[in-house]
Design a protein around this motif. Structure first.
Motif, PDB file in Angstrom:
ATOM      1  N   UNK A  11       0.577  -8.713  -1.134  1.00 35.49           N
ATOM      2  CA  UNK A  11       1.236  -8.516  -2.424  1.00 35.49           C
ATOM      3  C   UNK A  11       2.753  -8.566  -2.280  1.00 35.49           C
ATOM      4  N   UNK A  12       3.258  -8.285  -1.072  1.00 36.22           N
ATOM      5  CA  UNK A  12       4.699  -8.439  -0.834  1.00 36.22           C
ATOM      6  C   UNK A  12       5.056  -9.818  -0.278  1.00 36.22           C
ATOM      7  N   UNK A  14       3.747 -11.993   2.149  1.00 36.99           N
ATOM      8  CA  UNK A  14       3.673 -12.455   3.533  1.00 36.99           C
ATOM      9  C   UNK A  14       2.347 -13.175   3.776  1.00 36.99           C
ATOM     10  N   UNK A  17       1.375 -11.276   9.649  1.00 36.79           N
ATOM     11  CA  UNK A  17       2.242 -10.227  10.201  1.00 36.79           C
ATOM     12  C   UNK A  17       3.329 -10.880  11.057  1.00 36.79           C
ATOM     13  N   UNK A 137      -3.670 -13.517  -3.864  1.00 33.61           N
ATOM     14  CA  UNK A 137      -2.878 -12.337  -3.517  1.00 33.61           C
ATOM     15  C   UNK A 137      -3.807 -11.181  -3.134  1.00 33.61           C
ATOM     16  N   UNK A 139      -4.672  -7.331  -2.062  1.00 32.14           N
ATOM     17  CA  UNK A 139      -4.087  -6.033  -2.451  1.00 32.14           C
ATOM     18  C   UNK A 139      -3.657  -5.203  -1.249  1.00 32.14           C
ATOM     19  N   UNK A 140      -2.577  -5.614  -0.629  1.00 31.93           N
ATOM     20  CA  UNK A 140      -2.011  -4.865   0.491  1.00 31.93           C
ATOM     21  C   UNK A 140      -0.521  -5.162   0.554  1.00 31.93           C
ATOM     22  N   UNK A 141       0.274  -4.144   0.887  1.00 31.88           N
ATOM     23  CA  UNK A 141       1.667  -4.375   1.254  1.00 31.88           C
ATOM     24  C   UNK A 141       1.707  -4.419   2.771  1.00 31.88           C
ATOM     25  N   UNK A 142       2.178  -5.529   3.345  1.00 31.43           N
ATOM     26  CA  UNK A 142       2.294  -5.582   4.812  1.00 31.43           C
ATOM     27  C   UNK A 142       3.595  -4.924   5.284  1.00 31.43           C
ATOM     28  N   UNK A 143       4.614  -4.960   4.444  1.00 30.43           N
ATOM     29  CA  UNK A 143       5.897  -4.341   4.821  1.00 30.43           C
ATOM     30  C   UNK A 143       6.816  -5.306   5.545  1.00 30.43           C
ATOM     31  N   UNK A 144       6.251  -6.113   6.425  1.00 36.91           N
ATOM     32  CA  UNK A 144       7.040  -7.129   7.117  1.00 36.91           C
ATOM     33  C   UNK A 144       6.106  -8.251   7.553  1.00 36.91           C
ATOM     34  N   UNK A 145       6.666  -9.403   7.855  1.00 39.40           N
ATOM     35  CA  UNK A 145       5.829 -10.516   8.279  1.00 39.40           C
ATOM     36  C   UNK A 145       6.488 -11.859   8.087  1.00 39.40           C
ATOM     37  N   UNK A 147       7.077 -14.837   5.700  1.00 42.17           N
ATOM     38  CA  UNK A 147       7.009 -15.018   4.245  1.00 42.17           C
ATOM     39  C   UNK A 147       6.475 -16.387   3.832  1.00 42.17           C
TER      40      UNK A 147
ATOM     41  N   UNK B 149      10.828  -7.569  -2.458  1.00 38.26           N
ATOM     42  CA  UNK B 149      10.381  -6.895  -1.246  1.00 38.26           C
ATOM     43  C   UNK B 149      11.256  -7.282  -0.061  1.00 38.26           C
ATOM     44  N   UNK B 151      11.747  -6.901   4.407  1.00 39.76           N
ATOM     45  CA  UNK B 151      10.939  -7.313   5.562  1.00 39.76           C
ATOM     46  C   UNK B 151      10.968  -6.246   6.647  1.00 39.76           C
ATOM     47  N   UNK B 153       9.293  -2.891   5.906  1.00 33.79           N
ATOM     48  CA  UNK B 153       8.556  -1.755   5.350  1.00 33.79           C
ATOM     49  C   UNK B 153       7.312  -1.400   6.150  1.00 33.79           C
ATOM     50  N   UNK B 154       6.471  -0.614   5.527  1.00 36.14           N
ATOM     51  CA  UNK B 154       5.217  -0.167   6.147  1.00 36.14           C
ATOM     52  C   UNK B 154       4.032  -0.883   5.520  1.00 36.14           C
ATOM     53  N   UNK B 156       0.785  -0.766   3.568  1.00 31.03           N
ATOM     54  CA  UNK B 156       0.211   0.187   2.618  1.00 31.03           C
ATOM     55  C   UNK B 156      -0.840  -0.541   1.778  1.00 31.03           C
ATOM     56  N   UNK B 158      -3.347  -1.363  -1.297  1.00 28.56           N
ATOM     57  CA  UNK B 158      -3.186  -1.218  -2.739  1.00 28.56           C
ATOM     58  C   UNK B 158      -4.550  -1.229  -3.419  1.00 28.56           C
TER      59      UNK B 158
END
Lengths: 180, 180
Positions: A11-12, A14, A17, A137, A139-145, A147, B149, B151, B153-154, B156, B158
């Motif tokens: 969802x963010x 990426x 990872x 898409x 349903x998870x935020x990876x936080x970084x990865x 893009x 967003x 690059x 973050x954690x 998480x 959803x």
């Protein structure tokens, strides 16, 4: 010549990872055809060739299975590579710009290219060669990865063709890129 | 204390053009309530305070109208700022971490915060303080801009609450952030 993107993102935004890991994506609930709208098998059946970058190629080489049986894979690289024996005739390497490679494949009679991999997709978007985007898409935020989209492209309006929402929370959006 | 994000992005994940321009977003078809699911007026009515960064504050100061009448705005900044006269008592400035500001506002009895602006949203996501995300995806590729967003973050997971698709091609996705 039509060029399409068919890809899953967090969802963010990426596609993998930071280390290229896509295990977060390959969950059983997403392998179920009921969980996406345009399923991979249906999409790939419309495609004449796959164009991907070297990073994506090296990633898919690590998989147990060769997912592209019956569809030629063109790997964009400036390195002098040789495919492993079992992929002879299935993979070829090209060093060219997106416009050059699209023209070459069109001359060979190919009508629909599947453009895959973050950097390759970004290069084809910058060249305004992408006609259709199917983005699933997760349903998870990876936080970084790694893009899907870069930060040096062109403004291009889209037309939404279809949205499919799965019970698992996956949302597949399909867009036509409008020529400007 | 609940912290929510309510924001629009381009399909490639930008909340503004590189220079902060959001005119691509403020089209008449998107102002129509029929074009989004959870409309802004409904969302803002559930909010006790808005937390934004200095860049967002300076942007909204340039608008003809003050969009946050009746809802206190907390601007996170390390600069020593004074609000313009017409905003006295409506805006205050704080320099604190997301956890500190959330604790302080909770002590004041606030129950629902609207977290706004790219960097501020990213800081609250990194602090795992965001409970809900409403993302309205506009059918356009901007190519470059200010990303929603970051690059760093954690991860998480959803839970998808709702998807609303408008005839204009706008897709609004609403997620609950699951605690891990």
């Amino acid at each position: 010549m039509k060029c399409s993107v068919y890809i899953a993102t967090s969802t963010d935004g990426f596609i993998a990872k930071p280390d290229g890991d896509i295990k977060w994506l390959l969950r059983s609930e997403y392998e179920d055809a009921a969980n996406v709208g345009l399923v991979y098998a249906e999409f790939i059946s419309t495609v004449d060739a796959i164009v991907m970058g070297r990073h994506s190629y090296e990633k898919v080489l690590t998989f147990d299975e060769w997912y592209y049986e019956g569809t030629e894979v063109i790997v964009l690289t400036t390195q002098d590579l040789t495919p492993p024996e079992h992929l002879t005739g299935k993979v070829r390497f090209e060093s060219a710009t997106p416009h050059e490679i699209a023209a070459k494949l069109a001359e060979e009679g190919k009508k629909h290219l599947y453009i895959d991999g973050g950097i390759t997709i970004q290069r084809f978007l910058e060249a305004k060669l992408i006609d259709e985007l199917t983005i699933t898409v997760i349903p998870i935020l990876l936080g970084s990865g790694i893009p899907l989209f870069g930060n040096k492209g062109n403004e291009q309006p889209l037309e939404l063709i279809e949205v499919f929402t799965a019970a698992s929370g996956t949302v597949q959006k399909r867009y036509r890129v409008k020529s400007v």
